[in-house]
Enzyme design. Structure first.
Site, PDB file in Angstrom:
ATOM      1  N   GLY B 248       0.830  -1.207   0.000  1.00 14.28           N
ATOM      2  CA  GLY B 248       0.000   0.000   0.000  1.00 14.28           C
ATOM      3  C   GLY B 248       0.857   1.247   0.000  1.00 14.28           C
ATOM      4  O   GLY B 248       0.752   2.089  -0.874  1.00 14.28           O
ATOM      5  N   PHE B 249       1.695   1.368   1.030  1.00 16.80           N
ATOM      6  CA  PHE B 249       2.679   2.458   1.141  1.00 16.80           C
ATOM      7  C   PHE B 249       2.014   3.837   1.143  1.00 16.80           C
ATOM      8  O   PHE B 249       2.651   4.830   0.829  1.00 16.80           O
ATOM      9  CB  PHE B 249       3.726   2.357   0.031  1.00 16.80           C
ATOM     10  N   GLY B 477       0.675  -6.679   3.635  1.00 16.96           N
ATOM     11  CA  GLY B 477       1.915  -7.426   3.489  1.00 16.96           C
ATOM     12  C   GLY B 477       2.790  -7.247   4.713  1.00 16.96           C
ATOM     13  O   GLY B 477       3.770  -7.946   4.888  1.00 16.96           O
ATOM     14  N   ARG B 639       6.985  -1.469  22.332  1.00 20.83           N
ATOM     15  CA  ARG B 639       6.880  -2.924  22.444  1.00 20.83           C
ATOM     16  C   ARG B 639       6.818  -3.555  21.052  1.00 20.83           C
ATOM     17  O   ARG B 639       6.086  -3.087  20.180  1.00 20.83           O
ATOM     18  CB  ARG B 639       5.631  -3.298  23.227  1.00 20.83           C
ATOM     19  N   ASN B 642       5.738  -8.652  17.088  1.00 23.76           N
ATOM     20  CA  ASN B 642       6.274  -9.817  16.377  1.00 23.76           C
ATOM     21  C   ASN B 642       7.623  -9.437  15.784  1.00 23.76           C
ATOM     22  O   ASN B 642       7.696  -8.708  14.790  1.00 23.76           O
ATOM     23  CB  ASN B 642       5.307 -10.262  15.284  1.00 23.76           C
ATOM     24  N   GLN B 649       9.607  -5.206   8.209  1.00 23.27           N
ATOM     25  CA  GLN B 649       9.211  -3.819   7.970  1.00 23.27           C
ATOM     26  C   GLN B 649      10.437  -2.908   7.943  1.00 23.27           C
ATOM     27  O   GLN B 649      10.547  -2.014   7.110  1.00 23.27           O
ATOM     28  CB  GLN B 649       8.263  -3.337   9.081  1.00 23.27           C
ATOM     29  N   GLY B 713       5.019   1.500  16.559  1.00 29.67           N
ATOM     30  CA  GLY B 713       4.875   1.363  15.104  1.00 29.67           C
ATOM     31  C   GLY B 713       6.205   1.449  14.387  1.00 29.67           C
ATOM     32  O   GLY B 713       7.092   2.200  14.771  1.00 29.67           O
ATOM     33  N   VAL B 714       6.334   0.654  13.330  1.00 22.47           N
ATOM     34  CA  VAL B 714       7.613   0.540  12.614  1.00 22.47           C
ATOM     35  C   VAL B 714       7.447   0.636  11.096  1.00 22.47           C
ATOM     36  O   VAL B 714       8.393   0.394  10.357  1.00 22.47           O
ATOM     37  CB  VAL B 714       8.301  -0.807  12.943  1.00 22.47           C
ATOM     38  N   GLU B 716       7.147   3.020   8.873  1.00 21.26           N
ATOM     39  CA  GLU B 716       7.775   4.034   8.033  1.00 21.26           C
ATOM     40  C   GLU B 716       9.169   4.437   8.479  1.00 21.26           C
ATOM     41  O   GLU B 716       9.961   4.958   7.696  1.00 21.26           O
ATOM     42  CB  GLU B 716       6.856   5.270   7.975  1.00 21.26           C
TER      43      GLU B 716
END
Lengths: 350, 752
Positions: B248-249, B477, B639, B642, B649, B713-714, B716
């Site tokens: 998507g990006f 993805g 945190r 996974n 990512q 969150g990772v 970007e």
């Protein structure tokens, strides 16, 4: 509009007859032609599929030491033919530096010779292009042209020939066998591709119906096997066309260059044989001074066609590199990154 | 029942699923080709639609040979400005800040190349393609405005989504005037276009005023709202299936014009229709990263302490809408400086509207800022890492807020150690490898805000002891099917195989948008809270029942784990979910939960993920070809749910950083405004041979403020820092400072 006849002849004679009509074109694997058709760049009325023609898929090592490569031999098959790699290592290296593994598995030897330029204005159907529409003008001339020709270009066309394969071939005096309406003839590969002049739409000397059936490398080309390289600078490590490339082959005896072969890719509308530079190398020691002089001579007539003056300097440096690496000796096996500057050390150059 | 928590509820125990490096739960489906993407759907009676696109960038369509197209065998209809279903809303309207104007054949105007000007609908893809070619459009062409100098510039009203275009903190001019060391440098970044492996696709089927669509979406609820508005139907009448996205990006965050055209085509012909963009048709209507020209002025005192950062960015936007890449905002948060100014100017050009593209603003701004920090470190005679440590922001520089957590110092240390940074010579062009190639080492700091949107989830526990978790999340993805299921399993106190995780359709609770690197945090929080809520209900059932061994414990007196509730003060006393529900005679219990940012925490803390990226490049000393040979990234992002998905990512982001620095560039003809390399052969992104050994480290961060799960969150952050690290390594290898990206052979050749 995009309807076309599709024929699949079973003999060369039938193929030549079928392709002799106006608007007919040969189809081999179509790795280039189908893109051009989808993009509205080429509009053949008839596709003559040659992939079932008998006898064109063989590599034959002839008694006189020459090799005859059928036009339908796949690029990958030729590049991995052990005897071919031994005899003509720079040709194999050039083949493996081109395109991607998938494309090389499909693309044919004859098709490679006939691939069209990658000039973006040729592919961009709304742009003016004298190749597509003679007399329309050339939008590349004042356009985005940092990768265009620096040798042999004209105001009508500044496109380059994209093939890697053809560069060492032309250096090694490859000959093309052509079947046409009036029978079979042979031309030097160097003469196959034309410079644009005022007629850039005429890219080769082939006449309508002419079919390349084979490519030959003469026995003399084997004499360079110990000192032959193909070096290609590109904008990523693989799957990119050459910014500039060079094929260098040397016959060195007792520390002296007896004969040199040199050709450049990505600089002109044809694979560019640098004969004057070759002459300058004959009889001299294989050292950087001589290589620089050869490079200077090879690019002496170069001039920018746009925002691409850097290619003249780059081409000279690549010539020096290719000659240097060739003089150091052909690697025992084709490097993992074929043609890449990163596949060979530069310590001895610096 | 809905429960919102900002702290770990005491009756859930995390760790049995969260934190495990599970492989993708949908991996086998994908490897076997059984994962059904939007364009894989073929409802009965479906027709194919192909858009005809403009070849001019500015002007009007004066004629279309509709008859020729219609005469072609198989062509069913041709949708044009004069022949299309009515829309309930003007596609040039701005009903909300996330609505961007789109071309839905509202008129004959052409505002960029590759804009849709008609849609041909046919029985086969081939006939529709041919019909589109037969339209032979004629145009009235006007001179295209192209590039950063293509028109007069102006100060945009806002940048990004609602950020001020100019931010001033302290007096940068005065600080620069008094600075002991200063640099001023201008950097240019190239336009980049979205090239997700899966192009935008739409399969649309109408039944009365109900619409069923298969389409890749990073935000189904937003798509329902937008489509409902345009089509004049309630958003609830629109059913979206979007189980998998082929990337998507940012390009699938908002529904694009061509996707809507597919729906309109289905309406027009009264049959289901599929419309898939060709690769070259993506270069226009689905957003892009605009080119930027950024000037940085940086000053320090005599000891290398920053006194001023002035970051100015010029960007392009479209002629008809407003999105401004907030490139200069990258300088807001990273380095402590008493004076910081960021400002933007914009130019309207004849392109599609630039939109969100992985780290919009952060990526473009980062390569300029990190290059400039490298330059000022050189001016100060300092090692670039020492310089960054000396100017480490202990609090967020402009706002003065403390960071909710910030383990950047540990990222610097761990990354530098893994890379071997301490052995780096200060001066450039000092290192060669055994083969004689120039070797250079560079670094960059990575950062991305820890955002949250809003999401809902619904949890169920069934009397057989199994659980269900529903949230309409989006797997692009990145692994949402896996990471969110792990959160669901822990939220329900079950093993992951006992939880049925339902996701990817719009009839499920809204999981918010999969963007802003916020999806795991937002949807994860909703899932976590829904789990907590249903466990609380279950605990009520048990602890109020005299027959239960848990009777009287109170619902905070129990812990949920492995399908059982345990007494907190005596773990020998426990009862299974199945037993509790069976005894109560309840088939299942359910509860909902929401995820959203905590406004109190947000107003008190600055929330960002951080990282440090170290790059090694080799450069051919004569030919100028560059190759990245090592890349080490150390990231602190709260945190980690996974580790395997997170590593992927970050790998992907770092590879985009390589692409940004060395490869990726849309080449636009400066006269026609057409993109000349709209294909994957000539729009260069790294191939395998360009991707070096990648090393990703993560630094533990326990952030009690960002959200209950501590997730930052990772998605970007990997792009940021990486591009600058590569560029700085090129300088260190060669001594040549290239300030135009991607770095080309010609930029290096003359300086070598």
């Amino acid at each position: 509009m995009m309807n076309f006849d599709y024929v699949r002849p079973l003999t060369v004679a039938e193929a030549v007859a079928a392709a002799s009509e106006k608007g007919a074109t040969y189809l081999a694997s179509g790795t280039n032609l189908l893109d051009l058709m989808k993009g509205g760049v080429c509009h053949p009325r008839r596709l003559v599929d040659v992939t079932r023609l008998p006898g064109l898929g063989r590599v034959e090592y002839l008694a006189d030491g020459s090799v005859r490569i059928g036009a339908l031999v796949r690029n990958a098959d030729l590049a991995h033919d052990a005897e071919f790699v031994r005899a003509f290592p720079s040709v194999a290296e050039a083949l493996l530096s081109g395109a991607s593994a998938q494309l090389r598995n499909a693309a044919t030897v004859g098709g490679n010779l006939m691939q069209r330029t990658r000039c973006a204005y040729f592919y961009d159907a709304p742009s003016a292009c004298n190749k597509r529409w003679p007399g329309a003008g050339c939008d590349a001339r004042q356009g985005e042209n940092r990768l265009h020709a620096v040798l042999g270009w004209s105001e009508a066309c500044i496109a380059t020939h994209p093939s890697d394969f053809c560069v060492p071939l032309v250096a090694l005096d490859a000959v093309v066998e052509i079947e046409g309406k009036s029978g079979r003839r042979e031309v030097a590969l160097e003469a196959l591709h034309r410079l644009p002049g005022d007629t850039p739409e005429r890219e080769t000397l082939l006449d309508r119906g002419d079919l390349i059936v084979a490519l030959r490398l003469p026995a003399e080309a084997r004499a360079f096997a110990a000192h032959a390289r193909y070096i290609k600078v590109r904008e990523r490590t693989s799957y990119a066309f050459a910014v500039v490339s060079a094929a260098a082959s040397l016959r060195i005896e007792q520390g002296t260059i007896r004969e040199a072969r040199l050709a450049l890719g990505g600089v002109a509308a044809k694979p560019w044989r640098a004969r004057d530079a070759e002459q300058s190398l004959a009889g001299v020691a294989p050292d950087v001074a001589g290589f620089r002089e050869a490079a200077r001579i090879a690019l002496a007539d170069a001039k920018p066609s746009g925002d691409n003056a850097f290619k003249i300097e780059l081409a000279q440096r690549i010539v020096v590199r290719a000659l240097t690496l060739a003089s150091a000796g052909t690697p025992t096996r084709i490097p993992a990154l074929p043609g890449s500057p990163f596949s060979s050390g530069v310590r001895h150059v610096a | 029942m809905s429960l919102e928590l900002t702290r770990d509820p005491a009756h859930l125990r995390h760790g049995s699923n969260i934190g495990q490096p599970l492989t993708r739960r949908d991996g086998v489906l994908k490897v076997k080709g059984q994962a059904r993407y939007a364009a894989d759907n073929h409802p009965a009676g479906m027709l194919y639609a192909v858009i005809a696109v403009s070849t001019i960038a500015r002007g009007r369509v004066t004629s279309l040979d509709v008859d020729a197209a219609k005469r072609y065998p198989g062509v069913v209809d041709v949708m044009t400005p004069s022949h299309k279903p009515p829309l309930a809303e003007d596609p040039d309207g701005k009903p909300n800040p996330f609505a961007f104007k789109m071309e839905l054949l509202q008129n004959d105007e052409v505002r960029y190349a590759n804009q849709a000007i008609a849609v041909v609908i046919a029985e086969t893809l081939e006939a529709a393609t041919e019909g589109a070619a037969l339209l032979s459009p004629q145009y009235h062409t006007e001179l295209a405005r192209v590039g950063l100098d293509g028109a007069e510039s102006y100060v945009p009203p806002v940048v990004g989504i609602g950020n001020p275009a100019v931010v001033q903190h302290g007096d940068v001019d005065a600080a620069l005037a008094g600075a002991s060391n200063r640099i001023e440098a201008t950097y240019e970044t190239s336009a980049q276009y979205h090239n997700a492996m899966e192009p935008h696709a739409m399969v649309a089927a109408w039944e009365g005023d109900k619409l069923s669509i298969d389409t890749p979406s990073q935000g189904m609820a937003m798509a329902q709202m937008r489509l409902g508005g345009l089509l004049g139907i309630p958003p609830g009448n629109i059913y979206i299936r979007s189980p998998f996205l082929g990337g998507g990006f940012g390009s699938k965050g908002l529904v694009s014009g061509p996707q809507v055209l597919g729906i309109m085509a289905a309406k027009l012909v009264g049959r289901p229709v599929k419309l898939v963009l060709r690769r070259d048709q993506m270069y226009g209507p689905v957003g892009h990263r605009p080119p930027t020209r950024q000037t940085l002025r940086i000053g320090t005192d005599s000891e290398g302490r920053l006194t001023a950062i002035d970051h100015h960015a010029k960007v392009t936007t479209s002629t008809f809408d407003d999105f401004y890449e907030p490139a200069a905002d990258a300088s807001h948060t990273l380095y402590a400086s008493p004076a910081i100014k960021t400002s933007h100017e914009a130019v309207r050009v004849d392109s599609g509207t630039p939109l969100f593209m992985r780290a919009p603003g952060e990526a473009t701004g980062s390569i300029a800022l990190e290059s400039a920090i490298d330059e000022i470190a050189v001016a100060c005679g300092m090692d670039p890492l020492d310089f960054r440590l000396k100017n480490y922001a202990e609090v967020e520089p402009i706002s003065g807020k403390p960071f909710s957590s910030k383990a950047l110092r540990q990222c610097y240390a761990k990354g530098a150690e893994r890379f071997g940074w301490a052995r780096r010579p200060l001066a450039p062009r000092q290192m060669r490898d055994d083969d004689g190639f120039l070797v250079g080492w560079g670094m960059g700091t990575a950062t991305f805000p820890a955002l949250m949107f809003q999401a809902q989830a619904r949890a169920v526990i069934r009397s057989d002891g199994s659980g269900v978790m529903e949230s309409g999340a989006h797997d692009m993805g990145q692994g949402a099917w896996t990471a969110l299921a792990q959160i669901a399993a822990d939220g329900l106190g079950l093993g992951i195989d006992q939880v049925e995780f339902r996701s990817g359709t719009s009839d499920l609770p809204d999981a918010g948008i999969a963007g802003g690197s916020a999806h795991t945090a937002t949807a994860g929080a909703a899932i976590h809270n829904a789990g907590a809520a249903v466990i609380a209900k279950l605990a009520d059932l048990a602890t109020n029942d005299q027959r239960s061994p848990l009777f009287g414990a109170g619902n905070t007196g129990v812990i949920a784990r492995e399908g059982r509730l345990f007494r907190r003060d005596d773990e020998t006393r426990s009862e299974s979910y199945a037993d509790i529900l069976t005894r109560a005679g309840v088939a299942e219990i359910e509860a909902s939960g929401g995820g959203a940012a905590d406004p109190a925490a947000q107003s008190s803390y600055a929330m960002h993920a951080h990282g440090a990226v170290f790059a090694e490049v080799k450069v051919d000393p004569e030919l100028g070809q560059v190759r990245v040979t090592r890349l080490v990234g150390a990231f602190a992002a709260g945190r980690i749910i996974n580790p395997l998905m997170v590593q992927s990512q970050l790998f992907g982001g770092m590879i985009w950083g390589v692409s940004f620095a060395l490869h990726e560039e849309a080449v636009m003809d400066h006269r026609s405004g057409r993109i000349l390399n709209a294909n994957l052969a000539e729009y260069h992104i790294p191939v395998n041979a360009d991707v070096p050994s990648l090393d990703v480290l993560t630094v533990d961060e326990h952030d009690p403020h960002v959200n209950a799960l501590g997730i930052k969150g990772v998605g970007e952050i990997g792009v940021t820092g990486s591009a600058g690290a590569v560029a700085n390594a090129v300088w260190h290898a060669t001594g040549v400072r290239v300030r135009r990206f991607p770095i080309r052979i010609d930029d290096l050749l003359t300086g070598l």
